[in-house]
Scaffold this active site. Sequence first.
Site, mmCIF file in Angstrom:
data_model
loop_
_atom_site.group_PDB
_atom_site.id
_atom_site.type_symbol
_atom_site.label_atom_id
_atom_site.label_comp_id
_atom_site.label_asym_id
_atom_site.label_seq_id
_atom_site.Cartn_x
_atom_site.Cartn_y
_atom_site.Cartn_z
ATOM 1 N N HIS A 129 30.882 44.137 60.622
ATOM 2 C CA HIS A 129 29.894 43.312 61.307
ATOM 3 C C HIS A 129 30.615 42.162 62.000
ATOM 4 C CE1 HIS A 129 26.121 44.612 58.804
ATOM 5 N NE2 HIS A 129 26.820 45.638 59.264
ATOM 6 N N GLU A 143 30.197 38.972 62.074
ATOM 7 C CA GLU A 143 30.512 37.796 61.261
ATOM 8 C C GLU A 143 31.723 38.063 60.374
ATOM 9 O OE1 GLU A 143 27.642 39.426 61.509
ATOM 10 O OE2 GLU A 143 25.898 38.106 61.407
ATOM 11 N N CYS A 198 26.924 39.640 55.342
ATOM 12 C CA CYS A 198 27.591 38.598 56.128
ATOM 13 C C CYS A 198 27.301 37.209 55.553
ATOM 14 C CB CYS A 198 27.157 38.692 57.580
ATOM 15 S SG CYS A 198 27.794 40.183 58.375
#
Length: 161
Positions: free
Chosen positions: A56, A58, A89
Amino acid sequence: METTITHQQFLAQATELATRNVLNGGGPFGAVIVTADDQVFEGLNRVTANNDPTAHAEVTAIRAACSATGTFDLTGATLYSSCEPCPMCLASSLWARVAGVYFAADRQDAAAAGFDDAEFYDFFDTPVAERSMPVARLTLGDAGHLAPFTAWAALDSRIEY
Ligand SMILES: [Zn+2]
């Protein structure tokens, strides 16, 4: 307020990264992390591009910042994400000791676009016995389950985190 403008500029940068990422084989998510000493690192969603469900934006931003600065501790950093961070995240931000998280789109926007963020938040709000993925403790007997912690506590060279 000057601080607000700065927040919005980094958030706009994260959102621009997200839009560009779509045309570059990634998901529609981008992130920017600003360390306590004002270094700026970018992260892109690379889940399908890298066959990595944890890639992801992040998380990739946190990895980039930690790798470049040679630390696992981003105390005082600020994370900007094009979309509300999913539970992974959010937990990654906690582990990285990020000081604050700001996002643009929210989990409902992500759900409308076909992503599971809202569903995963619901997972944690569901009683353990009713969750879609069972998570259960199994017994090893004796004190076997504590052996890793015993070894850790006995290691003089351990690096606390
Ligand atoms: Zn996430």
